[in-house]
Design a protein around this motif. Structure first.
Motif, PDB file in Angstrom:
ATOM      1  N   TRP A 200      22.780  60.575  72.624  1.00  0.00           N
ATOM      2  CA  TRP A 200      22.870  60.484  71.175  1.00  0.00           C
ATOM      3  C   TRP A 200      23.532  61.721  70.581  1.00  0.00           C
ATOM      4  CZ3 TRP A 200      21.019  63.173  66.935  1.00  0.00           C
ATOM      5  CH2 TRP A 200      21.080  62.506  65.711  1.00  0.00           C
ATOM      6  N   GLU A 201      23.155  62.907  71.055  1.00  0.00           N
ATOM      7  CA  GLU A 201      23.704  64.157  70.534  1.00  0.00           C
ATOM      8  C   GLU A 201      25.218  64.213  70.709  1.00  0.00           C
ATOM      9  OE1 GLU A 201      22.566  66.897  69.056  1.00  0.00           O
ATOM     10  OE2 GLU A 201      20.399  66.663  69.113  1.00  0.00           O
ATOM     11  N   LEU A 202      25.703  63.843  71.875  1.00  0.00           N
ATOM     12  CA  LEU A 202      27.138  63.930  72.125  1.00  0.00           C
ATOM     13  C   LEU A 202      27.906  62.882  71.319  1.00  0.00           C
ATOM     14  CD1 LEU A 202      27.299  64.724  75.945  1.00  0.00           C
ATOM     15  CD2 LEU A 202      27.221  66.283  73.982  1.00  0.00           C
ATOM     16  N   GLU A 203      27.329  61.693  71.179  1.00  0.00           N
ATOM     17  CA  GLU A 203      27.977  60.668  70.366  1.00  0.00           C
ATOM     18  C   GLU A 203      28.058  61.104  68.906  1.00  0.00           C
ATOM     19  OE1 GLU A 203      27.136  56.090  68.927  1.00  0.00           O
ATOM     20  OE2 GLU A 203      26.626  56.664  70.979  1.00  0.00           O
ATOM     21  N   GLN A 204      26.972  61.692  68.397  1.00  0.00           N
ATOM     22  CA  GLN A 204      26.984  62.161  67.012  1.00  0.00           C
ATOM     23  C   GLN A 204      27.992  63.276  66.803  1.00  0.00           C
ATOM     24  OE1 GLN A 204      25.185  60.662  64.423  1.00  0.00           O
ATOM     25  NE2 GLN A 204      24.999  59.220  66.122  1.00  0.00           N
ATOM     26  N   SER A 205      28.208  64.086  67.812  1.00  0.00           N
ATOM     27  CA  SER A 205      29.197  65.153  67.704  1.00  0.00           C
ATOM     28  C   SER A 205      30.602  64.577  67.544  1.00  0.00           C
ATOM     29  CB  SER A 205      29.145  66.057  68.940  1.00  0.00           C
ATOM     30  OG  SER A 205      27.930  66.783  68.983  1.00  0.00           O
ATOM     31  N   VAL A 206      30.880  63.493  68.259  1.00  0.00           N
ATOM     32  CA  VAL A 206      32.193  62.858  68.142  1.00  0.00           C
ATOM     33  C   VAL A 206      32.368  62.248  66.752  1.00  0.00           C
ATOM     34  CG1 VAL A 206      33.661  60.971  68.987  1.00  0.00           C
ATOM     35  CG2 VAL A 206      32.377  62.393  70.605  1.00  0.00           C
ATOM     36  N   GLU A 207      31.301  61.663  66.220  1.00  0.00           N
ATOM     37  CA  GLU A 207      31.396  60.919  64.965  1.00  0.00           C
ATOM     38  C   GLU A 207      31.105  61.770  63.725  1.00  0.00           C
ATOM     39  OE1 GLU A 207      28.658  57.725  65.808  1.00  0.00           O
ATOM     40  OE2 GLU A 207      30.292  56.446  66.537  1.00  0.00           O
ATOM     41  N   ASN A 208      30.898  63.062  63.889  1.00  0.00           N
ATOM     42  CA  ASN A 208      30.609  63.956  62.772  1.00  0.00           C
ATOM     43  C   ASN A 208      31.799  64.007  61.804  1.00  0.00           C
ATOM     44  OD1 ASN A 208      29.933  66.036  61.031  1.00  0.00           O
ATOM     45  ND2 ASN A 208      29.479  67.517  62.647  1.00  0.00           N
ATOM     46  N   ILE A 209      31.578  63.559  60.554  1.00  0.00           N
ATOM     47  CA  ILE A 209      32.680  63.474  59.581  1.00  0.00           C
ATOM     48  C   ILE A 209      32.961  64.817  58.908  1.00  0.00           C
ATOM     49  CG2 ILE A 209      32.187  61.046  59.123  1.00  0.00           C
ATOM     50  CD1 ILE A 209      30.883  61.952  56.472  1.00  0.00           C
ATOM     51  N   PHE A 210      32.185  65.847  59.195  1.00  0.00           N
ATOM     52  CA  PHE A 210      32.372  67.128  58.511  1.00  0.00           C
ATOM     53  C   PHE A 210      33.370  68.041  59.211  1.00  0.00           C
ATOM     54  CE2 PHE A 210      28.151  65.681  57.170  1.00  0.00           C
ATOM     55  CZ  PHE A 210      28.341  65.670  55.798  1.00  0.00           C
ATOM     56  N   ASN A 211      33.756  67.726  60.435  1.00  0.00           N
ATOM     57  CA  ASN A 211      34.779  68.526  61.100  1.00  0.00           C
ATOM     58  C   ASN A 211      36.101  68.352  60.361  1.00  0.00           C
ATOM     59  OD1 ASN A 211      33.180  69.512  63.300  1.00  0.00           O
ATOM     60  ND2 ASN A 211      33.319  67.494  64.258  1.00  0.00           N
ATOM     61  N   GLY A 212      36.620  69.440  59.836  1.00  0.00           N
ATOM     62  CA  GLY A 212      37.885  69.401  59.091  1.00  0.00           C
ATOM     63  C   GLY A 212      37.762  68.973  57.652  1.00  0.00           C
ATOM     64  N   ALA A 213      36.542  68.734  57.196  1.00  0.00           N
ATOM     65  CA  ALA A 213      36.358  68.240  55.826  1.00  0.00           C
ATOM     66  C   ALA A 213      36.915  69.212  54.792  1.00  0.00           C
ATOM     67  CB  ALA A 213      34.880  67.967  55.554  1.00  0.00           C
ATOM     68  N   GLY A 219      36.630  64.357  59.830  1.00  0.00           N
ATOM     69  CA  GLY A 219      36.202  64.245  61.208  1.00  0.00           C
ATOM     70  C   GLY A 219      37.248  63.632  62.136  1.00  0.00           C
ATOM     71  N   MET A 220      36.837  63.494  63.390  1.00  0.00           N
ATOM     72  CA  MET A 220      37.747  62.987  64.412  1.00  0.00           C
ATOM     73  C   MET A 220      38.049  61.506  64.238  1.00  0.00           C
ATOM     74  SD  MET A 220      38.561  65.646  66.049  1.00  0.00           S
ATOM     75  CE  MET A 220      39.482  64.940  67.431  1.00  0.00           C
ATOM     76  N   THR A 221      37.165  60.786  63.561  1.00  0.00           N
ATOM     77  CA  THR A 221      37.452  59.362  63.320  1.00  0.00           C
ATOM     78  C   THR A 221      38.692  59.212  62.456  1.00  0.00           C
ATOM     79  OG1 THR A 221      35.905  59.379  61.452  1.00  0.00           O
ATOM     80  CG2 THR A 221      35.058  58.650  63.588  1.00  0.00           C
ATOM     81  N   ALA A 222      38.912  60.168  61.545  1.00  0.00           N
ATOM     82  CA  ALA A 222      40.117  60.121  60.701  1.00  0.00           C
ATOM     83  C   ALA A 222      41.377  60.355  61.515  1.00  0.00           C
ATOM     84  CB  ALA A 222      40.008  61.162  59.585  1.00  0.00           C
ATOM     85  N   LEU A 223      41.209  60.974  62.704  1.00  0.00           N
ATOM     86  CA  LEU A 223      42.350  61.210  63.595  1.00  0.00           C
ATOM     87  C   LEU A 223      42.503  60.107  64.637  1.00  0.00           C
ATOM     88  CD1 LEU A 223      41.979  65.062  64.254  1.00  0.00           C
ATOM     89  CD2 LEU A 223      43.381  63.904  62.540  1.00  0.00           C
ATOM     90  N   GLY A 224      41.671  59.082  64.548  1.00  0.00           N
ATOM     91  CA  GLY A 224      41.800  57.942  65.456  1.00  0.00           C
ATOM     92  C   GLY A 224      40.886  57.973  66.663  1.00  0.00           C
ATOM     93  N   THR A 254      42.625  71.894  62.134  1.00  0.00           N
ATOM     94  CA  THR A 254      41.317  72.448  61.789  1.00  0.00           C
ATOM     95  C   THR A 254      40.201  71.523  62.259  1.00  0.00           C
ATOM     96  OG1 THR A 254      42.227  73.583  59.848  1.00  0.00           O
ATOM     97  CG2 THR A 254      39.838  73.205  59.894  1.00  0.00           C
ATOM     98  N   ALA A 255      40.371  70.227  62.028  1.00  0.00           N
ATOM     99  CA  ALA A 255      39.358  69.254  62.455  1.00  0.00           C
ATOM    100  C   ALA A 255      39.168  69.300  63.966  1.00  0.00           C
ATOM    101  CB  ALA A 255      39.761  67.854  62.013  1.00  0.00           C
ATOM    102  N   ILE A 256      40.253  69.382  64.717  1.00  0.00           N
ATOM    103  CA  ILE A 256      40.167  69.398  66.181  1.00  0.00           C
ATOM    104  C   ILE A 256      39.476  70.665  66.668  1.00  0.00           C
ATOM    105  CG2 ILE A 256      41.510  69.516  68.319  1.00  0.00           C
ATOM    106  CD1 ILE A 256      43.615  67.729  66.918  1.00  0.00           C
ATOM    107  N   ARG A 257      39.826  71.808  66.085  1.00  0.00           N
ATOM    108  CA  ARG A 257      39.205  73.060  66.528  1.00  0.00           C
ATOM    109  C   ARG A 257      37.710  73.098  66.187  1.00  0.00           C
ATOM    110  NH1 ARG A 257      44.310  75.396  64.939  1.00  0.00           N
ATOM    111  NH2 ARG A 257      43.463  75.878  62.869  1.00  0.00           N
ATOM    112  N   GLU A 258      37.367  72.620  64.992  1.00  0.00           N
ATOM    113  CA  GLU A 258      35.948  72.587  64.625  1.00  0.00           C
ATOM    114  C   GLU A 258      35.172  71.611  65.509  1.00  0.00           C
ATOM    115  OE1 GLU A 258      35.584  71.826  60.447  1.00  0.00           O
ATOM    116  OE2 GLU A 258      36.404  73.786  59.866  1.00  0.00           O
ATOM    117  N   PHE A 259      35.786  70.469  65.779  1.00  0.00           N
ATOM    118  CA  PHE A 259      35.146  69.510  66.684  1.00  0.00           C
ATOM    119  C   PHE A 259      34.941  70.125  68.057  1.00  0.00           C
ATOM    120  CE2 PHE A 259      36.062  66.459  70.141  1.00  0.00           C
ATOM    121  CZ  PHE A 259      34.875  65.748  70.102  1.00  0.00           C
ATOM    122  N   SER A 260      35.943  70.815  68.559  1.00  0.00           N
ATOM    123  CA  SER A 260      35.852  71.462  69.867  1.00  0.00           C
ATOM    124  C   SER A 260      34.658  72.403  69.937  1.00  0.00           C
ATOM    125  CB  SER A 260      37.145  72.236  70.150  1.00  0.00           C
ATOM    126  OG  SER A 260      36.997  73.059  71.298  1.00  0.00           O
TER     127      SER A 260
END
Length: 329
Positions: A200-213, A219-224, A254-260
């Motif tokens: 669950w933790e790792l999935e939520q990290s992928v779907e976090n919409i605040f990365n790059g906000a 978030g990464m969903t906006a990048l596909g 910025t979104a990619i680096r924050e997600f990383s």
């Protein structure tokens, strides 16, 4: 009777298993708790069973009492074989029957069933330990793959960014391929909070919409980069990625680096001391060691029990555990 009560109501195997995967629970305290409960339950059973037998023996057959009580356990008819000695644990354990039951018990069948359950859980705990060991390794790999995305910068080409994100997707899907089935209902790790929380933790990290906000990207969903809610598999829409890179390259980077950074930190915490995965493995190690050290005595007390017959994922994981320990059983 007493042992049947332990099996049906009193013997809390979830406590024996050590259901203390929460981040705040010290693993040493968790281990001492479930081992203390096992010892307490076994002591309670001995006391209750012996008390029942003493009462029966002392009140039957004209008060012959002590000698009859000794005889029930295959002990000597001599008065020297006193109730005090029996309560101290001497002379109470006769040889097991040919069927592996301790007929000195008031309810040998319940004792045998309890030992069968301990045998089964012993195998399951070992299999689970192997799975959690493998999970810890996969989480470390995921941490490393996410960390690589932090190297993406303004000098990275669109092709480079696509390639690195696809590498991350492949690593993530490798994690899902390995553990999704054993985490599903009925799977080996289905009831293990440390394992399900890790997924669950790792999935939520992928779907976090605040990365790059802060830079206009949600978030990464906006990048596909998305996760299928049914299969749990990740995928990358490269056309969507290219579109955002063309319109807002700074926001995308910025979104990619924050997600990383956030994903790598989540993975690191899962494997940190006193956190989900190490806590679970510590608890499992304690209960495995305890059963291993005391199994022979338990079988003398309660009977041999049916041997565990693992199959499927349990058999596979048990083989992995035995390989880790250099054993063949």
């Amino acid at each position: 009777m007493a042992i049947k009560t332990i099996l049906e109501t009193g013997f809390d195997f979830s406590r024996l298993q050590g259901n203390r995967d929460e981040r705040s629970a010290p693993s040493a305290a968790a281990g001492s708790d479930f081992l203390a409960q096992l010892r307490e339950r076994l002591a309670d059973f001995k006391s209750q069973a012996l008390g029942t037998l003493i009462s029966t023996a002392m009140n039957d057959n004209g008060g012959r009492g002590v000698s009859d009580f000794a005889a029930l356990f295959g002990g000597s008819q001599s008065p020297a074989n006193s109730v005090a000695e029996l309560l101290a644990g001497r002379g109470t354990s006769g040889p097991l029957s040919a069927s592996g039951r301790n007929n000195a018990l008031f309810d040998p069948e319940s004792g045998y069933r309890m030992m069968s359950e301990i045998n089964r859980r012993d195998v399951n705990y070992r299999a689970e330990f192997a799975e959690m060991t493998d999970m810890a390794s996969y989480v470390t790999t995921m941490q490393q793959e996410a960390g690589k995305l932090g190297n993406i910068d303004a000098a990275s080409t669109s092709a480079d960014i696509r390639s690195r994100l696809n590498e991350f997707v492949a690593a993530y899907n490798g994690w899902i391929d390995r553990f999704d089935d054993v985490l599903a209902n009925g799977g080996l790790l289905a009831g293990t909070h440390a394992a399900t929380a890790s997924q669950w933790e790792l999935e939520q990290s992928v779907e976090n919409i605040f990365n790059g906000a802060g830079s206009g990207v949600r978030g990464m969903t906006a990048l596909g980069l998305t996760i299928d809610p049914v299969t749990n598999m990740a995928s990358l829409d490269t056309a969507k990625l290219d579109s955002v890179l063309a319109a807002n390259a700074n926001g995308a980077l910025t979104a990619i680096r924050e997600f990383s950074a956030h994903f790598a930190k989540s993975a690191e915490l899962l494997n940190s001391p006193n956190n989900f995965i190490p806590n679970r493995m510590s608890n499992l190690s304690r209960v495995i060691d305890y059963i291993d050290s005391n199994k022979a005595d338990l079988q003398v007390e309660f009977g041999i029990g049916d041997a565990a017959k693992p199959s499927g994922d349990v058999a596979r994981a048990l083989a992995a555990y035995n390989a880790m320990r250099g054993t063949s059983t």
